[in-house]
Enzyme design. Structure first.
Site, PDB file in Angstrom:
ATOM      1  N   TYR A 122     -19.112  -9.999 -52.683  1.00  0.00           N
ATOM      2  CA  TYR A 122     -18.928  -8.995 -51.634  1.00  0.00           C
ATOM      3  C   TYR A 122     -17.942  -9.487 -50.562  1.00  0.00           C
ATOM      4  O   TYR A 122     -17.025  -8.754 -50.167  1.00  0.00           O
ATOM      5  CB  TYR A 122     -20.296  -8.694 -51.010  1.00  0.00           C
ATOM      6  CG  TYR A 122     -20.294  -7.642 -49.932  1.00  0.00           C
ATOM      7  CD1 TYR A 122     -20.199  -6.284 -50.249  1.00  0.00           C
ATOM      8  CD2 TYR A 122     -20.405  -7.988 -48.584  1.00  0.00           C
ATOM      9  CE1 TYR A 122     -20.223  -5.315 -49.252  1.00  0.00           C
ATOM     10  CE2 TYR A 122     -20.422  -7.036 -47.588  1.00  0.00           C
ATOM     11  CZ  TYR A 122     -20.338  -5.696 -47.922  1.00  0.00           C
ATOM     12  OH  TYR A 122     -20.360  -4.740 -46.936  1.00  0.00           O
ATOM     13  N   LYS A 135     -14.249  -7.946 -49.488  1.00  0.00           N
ATOM     14  CA  LYS A 135     -13.938  -7.491 -48.128  1.00  0.00           C
ATOM     15  C   LYS A 135     -12.780  -8.297 -47.519  1.00  0.00           C
ATOM     16  O   LYS A 135     -11.997  -7.773 -46.733  1.00  0.00           O
ATOM     17  CB  LYS A 135     -15.192  -7.566 -47.253  1.00  0.00           C
ATOM     18  CG  LYS A 135     -16.312  -6.626 -47.706  1.00  0.00           C
ATOM     19  CD  LYS A 135     -15.879  -5.169 -47.687  1.00  0.00           C
ATOM     20  CE  LYS A 135     -17.011  -4.220 -47.985  1.00  0.00           C
ATOM     21  NZ  LYS A 135     -16.611  -2.799 -47.920  1.00  0.00           N
TER      22      LYS A 135
HETATM   23  P1  NDP Z   1     -24.730   2.822 -48.515  1.00  0.00           P
HETATM   24  O1  NDP Z   1     -25.273   2.006 -49.632  1.00  0.00           O
HETATM   25  O2  NDP Z   1     -25.670   3.411 -47.524  1.00  0.00           O
HETATM   26  O3  NDP Z   1     -23.773   3.979 -49.099  1.00  0.00           O
HETATM   27  C1  NDP Z   1     -22.776   3.655 -50.023  1.00  0.00           C
HETATM   28  C2  NDP Z   1     -21.936   4.875 -50.311  1.00  0.00           C
HETATM   29  O4  NDP Z   1     -20.927   4.506 -51.262  1.00  0.00           O
HETATM   30  C3  NDP Z   1     -22.718   6.013 -50.935  1.00  0.00           C
HETATM   31  O5  NDP Z   1     -22.220   7.227 -50.434  1.00  0.00           O
HETATM   32  C4  NDP Z   1     -22.412   5.879 -52.434  1.00  0.00           C
HETATM   33  O6  NDP Z   1     -22.483   7.109 -53.158  1.00  0.00           O
HETATM   34  C5  NDP Z   1     -20.966   5.411 -52.372  1.00  0.00           C
HETATM   35  N1  NDP Z   1     -20.546   4.715 -53.600  1.00  0.00           N
HETATM   36  C6  NDP Z   1     -21.059   3.595 -54.140  1.00  0.00           C
HETATM   37  N2  NDP Z   1     -20.393   3.277 -55.273  1.00  0.00           N
HETATM   38  C7  NDP Z   1     -19.432   4.215 -55.449  1.00  0.00           C
HETATM   39  C8  NDP Z   1     -18.428   4.434 -56.423  1.00  0.00           C
HETATM   40  N3  NDP Z   1     -18.247   3.619 -57.466  1.00  0.00           N
HETATM   41  N4  NDP Z   1     -17.627   5.511 -56.274  1.00  0.00           N
HETATM   42  C9  NDP Z   1     -17.777   6.353 -55.226  1.00  0.00           C
HETATM   43  N5  NDP Z   1     -18.715   6.195 -54.262  1.00  0.00           N
HETATM   44  C10 NDP Z   1     -19.534   5.142 -54.379  1.00  0.00           C
HETATM   45  O7  NDP Z   1     -23.672   1.860 -47.781  1.00  0.00           O
HETATM   46  P2  NDP Z   1     -23.293   1.699 -46.218  1.00  0.00           P
HETATM   47  O8  NDP Z   1     -23.191   3.015 -45.579  1.00  0.00           O
HETATM   48  O9  NDP Z   1     -24.156   0.664 -45.626  1.00  0.00           O
HETATM   49  O10 NDP Z   1     -21.846   1.031 -46.360  1.00  0.00           O
HETATM   50  C11 NDP Z   1     -20.657   1.798 -46.327  1.00  0.00           C
HETATM   51  C12 NDP Z   1     -19.471   0.846 -46.263  1.00  0.00           C
HETATM   52  O11 NDP Z   1     -19.614   0.000 -45.117  1.00  0.00           O
HETATM   53  C13 NDP Z   1     -19.391  -0.085 -47.476  1.00  0.00           C
HETATM   54  O12 NDP Z   1     -18.051  -0.307 -47.815  1.00  0.00           O
HETATM   55  C14 NDP Z   1     -20.021  -1.372 -46.964  1.00  0.00           C
HETATM   56  O13 NDP Z   1     -19.579  -2.481 -47.663  1.00  0.00           O
HETATM   57  C15 NDP Z   1     -19.561  -1.360 -45.524  1.00  0.00           C
HETATM   58  N6  NDP Z   1     -20.347  -2.181 -44.624  1.00  0.00           N
HETATM   59  C16 NDP Z   1     -21.680  -1.926 -44.411  1.00  0.00           C
HETATM   60  C17 NDP Z   1     -22.401  -2.720 -43.539  1.00  0.00           C
HETATM   61  C18 NDP Z   1     -23.839  -2.482 -43.235  1.00  0.00           C
HETATM   62  O14 NDP Z   1     -24.421  -3.292 -42.481  1.00  0.00           O
HETATM   63  N7  NDP Z   1     -24.474  -1.439 -43.743  1.00  0.00           N
HETATM   64  C19 NDP Z   1     -21.765  -3.852 -42.844  1.00  0.00           C
HETATM   65  C20 NDP Z   1     -20.376  -4.030 -43.152  1.00  0.00           C
HETATM   66  C21 NDP Z   1     -19.710  -3.215 -44.006  1.00  0.00           C
HETATM   67  P3  NDP Z   1     -23.884   7.618 -53.823  1.00  0.00           P
HETATM   68  O15 NDP Z   1     -24.797   7.929 -52.656  1.00  0.00           O
HETATM   69  O16 NDP Z   1     -23.539   8.834 -54.580  1.00  0.00           O
HETATM   70  O17 NDP Z   1     -24.374   6.494 -54.663  1.00  0.00           O
END
Ligand code: NDP
Length: 247
Positions: A155, A159
């Site tokens: 991961y 990033k």
């Molecule tokens: P969630 O797990 O809550 O949501 C992930 C989202 O990504 C969902 O909408 C999911 O769709 C979608 N997704 C996953 N795989 C795919 C794919 N192959 N193609 C299209 N869509 C996909 O994640 P977060 O909201 O926590 O994270 C969002 C972003 O922020 C990510 O990039 C994460 O790395 C980053 N981030 C998050 C942090 C945190 O503390 N939460 C901290 C730092 C960065 P579906 O619902 O249909 O599966």
């Protein structure tokens, strides 16, 4: 007039968490919003219906799926200008484990979704944005792409890669007035971080100068700023939004 009125925005992974907050914020700021989901159509359709956005299924790690998605967005009746003004590469996954237990599949799937996905999506919107001679791309990175983190070799590498991808796309596309930036969140309350125990969360909060984790809307507000004309001279940057954690 709202600050994103008349803009067409596309957000990946808008069905939940940070992506959902970004979708809601960009729509509230006046943009016409398209967003993707991968495996949760019910949640995505509910969000879309509530705010008048369009939810589309796509796997960002799959080149054909991305090509079809961009075609659909450009030809969609809700896209009255036939443009893509804003792309937010938010979709991301984790497959955390210590390196000796990390399988090749754990590595590949995280790199494919988080890094290759942003490459495929950004490449696909380049053409319309180049002919528009304008565009904003915002990549959602992570603070661990800067600091590294035990148990997140895959991961954090994805990033960190996004930061290089951001800078290179920004330099390559600057002459066409396409601005590319990255937002690196710290610890945000979403499904992704729900696995952590209350005890772990308390310890983590003790290390955050602001003394708390963040809500998804606190990332969405920064994305909205970068997507707007208020950020017309910011490109190739990574904006850290972590409550001071990594400072
Ligand atoms: P969630 O797990 O809550 O949501 C992930 C989202 O990504 C969902 O909408 C999911 O769709 C979608 N997704 C996953 N795989 C795919 C794919 N192959 N193609 C299209 N869509 C996909 O994640 P977060 O909201 O926590 O994270 C969002 C972003 O922020 C990510 O990039 C994460 O790395 C980053 N981030 C998050 C942090 C945190 O503390 N939460 C901290 C730092 C960065 P579906 O619902 O249909 O599966």
């Amino acid at each position: 007039m709202s600050k994103l009125s008349g803009k067409i925005a596309l957000v990946t992974g808008g069905s939940r968490g940070i992506g959902e907050a970004i979708v809601r914020r960009l729509a509230a700021d006046g943009a016409t919003v398209f967003f993707t989901f991968n495996s949760s159509p019910d949640k995505a359709n509910a969000v879309a219906a509530e705010i008048g956005a369009t939810a589309l299924q796509a796997d960002v790690a799959n080149a054909d799926s991305v090509t079809n998605l961009i075609k659909t967005v450009l030809e969609h009746p809700a896209n009255t200008t036939k443009r893509v003004d804003i792309l937010v590469n938010n979709a991301g996954i984790t497959k955390d484990t210590l390196v000796l237990r990390m399988s090749e599949n754990d590595w590949d799937s995280v790199i494919d979704t988080n890094l290759k996905g942003a490459f495929l999506m950004s490449k696909a919107v380049c053409k319309p944005m180049m002919s528009q001679r304008a565009g904003k791309i915002v990549n959602i990175g992570s603070i661990v792409g800067i600091t590294g983190n035990a148990g997140q070799v895959n991961y954090s590498a994805s990033k960190a890669g996004l930061i290089g991808l951001t800078k290179s796309f920004a330099k390559e596309l600057a002459s066409r007035n396409i601005l590319v930036n990255c937002v690196a969140p710290g610890y945000i309350d979403t499904d992704m971080t729900a696995k952590i125990t209350d005890e772990q969360k308390k310890a983590l909060q003790g290390n955050i100068p602001l003394g708390r984790t963040a809500q998804p809307a606190e990332i969405a507000s920064v994305v909205s700023f970068l997507a707007s004309d208020d950020a017309s001279y910011i490109t190739a940057q990574t904006i850290v939004v972590d409550g001071g954690l990594a400072a």
